[in-house]
Design a protein around this motif. Sequence first.
Motif, PDB file in Angstrom:
ATOM      1  N   PRO A 167      70.960  65.902  47.438  1.00 51.80           N
ATOM      2  CA  PRO A 167      71.384  66.718  46.567  1.00 51.80           C
ATOM      3  C   PRO A 167      70.503  66.965  45.419  1.00 51.80           C
ATOM      4  N   VAL A 168      70.156  68.338  45.040  1.00 51.07           N
ATOM      5  CA  VAL A 168      69.209  68.478  44.089  1.00 51.07           C
ATOM      6  C   VAL A 168      69.869  69.101  43.148  1.00 51.07           C
ATOM      7  N   ILE A 169      69.675  68.811  41.563  1.00 49.27           N
ATOM      8  CA  ILE A 169      70.242  69.238  40.332  1.00 49.27           C
ATOM      9  C   ILE A 169      69.106  70.044  39.829  1.00 49.27           C
ATOM     10  N   ALA A 170      69.140  71.334  39.602  1.00 52.56           N
ATOM     11  CA  ALA A 170      68.267  71.984  38.657  1.00 52.56           C
ATOM     12  C   ALA A 170      68.349  71.808  37.371  1.00 52.56           C
ATOM     13  N   ILE A 171      67.476  71.428  36.757  1.00 50.63           N
ATOM     14  CA  ILE A 171      67.529  71.319  35.215  1.00 50.63           C
ATOM     15  C   ILE A 171      66.307  72.313  34.638  1.00 50.63           C
ATOM     16  N   THR A 172      66.991  73.118  33.603  1.00 49.91           N
ATOM     17  CA  THR A 172      66.014  74.162  32.961  1.00 49.91           C
ATOM     18  C   THR A 172      66.405  74.320  31.551  1.00 49.91           C
ATOM     19  N   SER A 173      65.276  74.887  30.653  1.00 46.60           N
ATOM     20  CA  SER A 173      65.345  75.013  29.314  1.00 46.60           C
ATOM     21  C   SER A 173      65.245  76.655  29.484  1.00 46.60           C
ATOM     22  N   PHE A 174      64.905  77.270  30.515  1.00 46.98           N
ATOM     23  CA  PHE A 174      64.727  78.674  30.652  1.00 46.98           C
ATOM     24  C   PHE A 174      65.947  79.248  31.196  1.00 46.98           C
ATOM     25  N   ALA A 175      67.320  79.227  30.555  1.00 43.47           N
ATOM     26  CA  ALA A 175      68.198  79.514  31.275  1.00 43.47           C
ATOM     27  C   ALA A 175      68.637  81.090  30.828  1.00 43.47           C
ATOM     28  N   LEU A 176      67.944  81.909  31.625  1.00 44.56           N
ATOM     29  CA  LEU A 176      68.285  83.311  31.475  1.00 44.56           C
ATOM     30  C   LEU A 176      69.274  83.729  32.514  1.00 44.56           C
ATOM     31  N   SER A 177      69.705  84.798  32.512  1.00 49.66           N
ATOM     32  CA  SER A 177      70.862  85.342  33.374  1.00 49.66           C
ATOM     33  C   SER A 177      70.248  85.466  34.760  1.00 49.66           C
ATOM     34  N   GLY A 178      70.984  84.918  35.487  1.00 53.33           N
ATOM     35  CA  GLY A 178      70.373  84.867  36.967  1.00 53.33           C
ATOM     36  C   GLY A 178      69.686  83.811  37.608  1.00 53.33           C
ATOM     37  N   ASP A 179      69.145  82.643  36.604  1.00 54.09           N
ATOM     38  CA  ASP A 179      68.463  81.493  36.991  1.00 54.09           C
ATOM     39  C   ASP A 179      69.469  80.557  37.677  1.00 54.09           C
ATOM     40  N   ASP A 180      70.758  80.593  37.374  1.00 49.80           N
ATOM     41  CA  ASP A 180      71.674  79.780  38.010  1.00 49.80           C
ATOM     42  C   ASP A 180      71.591  80.217  39.652  1.00 49.80           C
ATOM     43  N   ARG A 181      71.572  81.423  39.987  1.00 48.83           N
ATOM     44  CA  ARG A 181      71.684  82.254  41.213  1.00 48.83           C
ATOM     45  C   ARG A 181      70.445  81.849  41.918  1.00 48.83           C
ATOM     46  N   LEU A 182      69.331  81.864  41.292  1.00 46.08           N
ATOM     47  CA  LEU A 182      67.960  81.692  41.672  1.00 46.08           C
ATOM     48  C   LEU A 182      67.786  80.017  42.207  1.00 46.08           C
ATOM     49  N   ALA A 183      68.384  79.192  41.516  1.00 43.09           N
ATOM     50  CA  ALA A 183      68.272  77.989  41.735  1.00 43.09           C
ATOM     51  C   ALA A 183      69.105  77.821  42.954  1.00 43.09           C
ATOM     52  N   LEU A 184      70.605  77.913  42.972  1.00 36.95           N
ATOM     53  CA  LEU A 184      71.313  77.888  44.091  1.00 36.95           C
ATOM     54  C   LEU A 184      70.585  78.476  45.549  1.00 36.95           C
ATOM     55  N   GLU A 185      70.068  79.818  45.114  1.00 40.76           N
ATOM     56  CA  GLU A 185      69.401  80.354  46.525  1.00 40.76           C
ATOM     57  C   GLU A 185      68.204  79.590  46.940  1.00 40.76           C
ATOM     58  N   ALA A 186      67.542  78.968  46.189  1.00 36.54           N
ATOM     59  CA  ALA A 186      66.267  77.967  46.398  1.00 36.54           C
ATOM     60  C   ALA A 186      66.883  76.959  47.256  1.00 36.54           C
ATOM     61  N   GLY A 187      68.144  76.386  46.945  1.00 36.61           N
ATOM     62  CA  GLY A 187      68.650  75.186  47.607  1.00 36.61           C
ATOM     63  C   GLY A 187      69.115  74.118  46.696  1.00 36.61           C
ATOM     64  N   CYS A 188      69.142  74.507  45.488  1.00 33.67           N
ATOM     65  CA  CYS A 188      69.786  73.404  44.541  1.00 33.67           C
ATOM     66  C   CYS A 188      71.325  73.522  44.722  1.00 33.67           C
ATOM     67  N   ASN A 189      71.764  72.311  44.533  1.00 32.84           N
ATOM     68  CA  ASN A 189      73.185  71.853  44.604  1.00 32.84           C
ATOM     69  C   ASN A 189      74.025  72.345  43.352  1.00 32.84           C
ATOM     70  N   ALA A 190      73.125  72.054  42.229  1.00 32.53           N
ATOM     71  CA  ALA A 190      73.960  72.568  41.013  1.00 32.53           C
ATOM     72  C   ALA A 190      72.898  72.918  39.854  1.00 32.53           C
ATOM     73  N   TYR A 191      73.326  73.294  38.906  1.00 32.23           N
ATOM     74  CA  TYR A 191      72.365  73.867  37.827  1.00 32.23           C
ATOM     75  C   TYR A 191      72.852  73.436  36.300  1.00 32.23           C
ATOM     76  N   ILE A 192      72.004  72.875  35.429  1.00 37.03           N
ATOM     77  CA  ILE A 192      72.457  72.792  34.290  1.00 37.03           C
ATOM     78  C   ILE A 192      71.115  73.053  33.511  1.00 37.03           C
ATOM     79  N   ALA A 193      71.422  73.760  32.282  1.00 40.10           N
ATOM     80  CA  ALA A 193      70.650  74.176  31.247  1.00 40.10           C
ATOM     81  C   ALA A 193      70.406  73.107  30.081  1.00 40.10           C
ATOM     82  N   LYS A 194      69.065  73.122  29.540  1.00 44.19           N
ATOM     83  CA  LYS A 194      68.816  72.322  28.595  1.00 44.19           C
ATOM     84  C   LYS A 194      69.108  73.190  27.198  1.00 44.19           C
ATOM     85  N   PRO A 195      69.577  72.696  26.094  1.00 47.26           N
ATOM     86  CA  PRO A 195      69.906  71.457  25.941  1.00 47.26           C
ATOM     87  C   PRO A 195      71.312  71.213  26.608  1.00 47.26           C
ATOM     88  N   PHE A 196      71.727  70.190  27.303  1.00 46.99           N
ATOM     89  CA  PHE A 196      72.838  69.793  28.133  1.00 46.99           C
ATOM     90  C   PHE A 196      73.641  68.739  27.150  1.00 46.99           C
TER      91      PHE A 196
END
Length: 123
Positions: A79-108
Amino acid sequence: MSRKLILHVEDNEYNRKIIRDLLSKTDYEIVEAHNGEAALDVLTRLRPDLILMDIQLPKLSGLDATRMIRENPVLAQIPVIAITSFALSGDDRLALEAGCNAYIAKPFRPRDLLEMIRHFLTP
């Protein structure tokens, strides 16, 4: 029961320390990599139970590293959880399309990240 191993891929030392401090209060063991290439190198030697992957990394982005992990049959189920401070609209979709299982934005909230980790590491 053996401790679960988490690979944390993050180029910023301050952010690595935050995760290190958070996970030091748990039963999880952590290994760190400072970029996507270093993460792939770690994965040639270790098989973590979960990967916390920053998206914006030098040398090889977190999204590209995740795609490479997903293409490797030995690593593909980690499992891969994407963590990013660049939480732009659509970043969650890009992360999931790349194969991440989940996505969380900083600050969390630490509790939110721990719940997400437990979700993937609890049988």
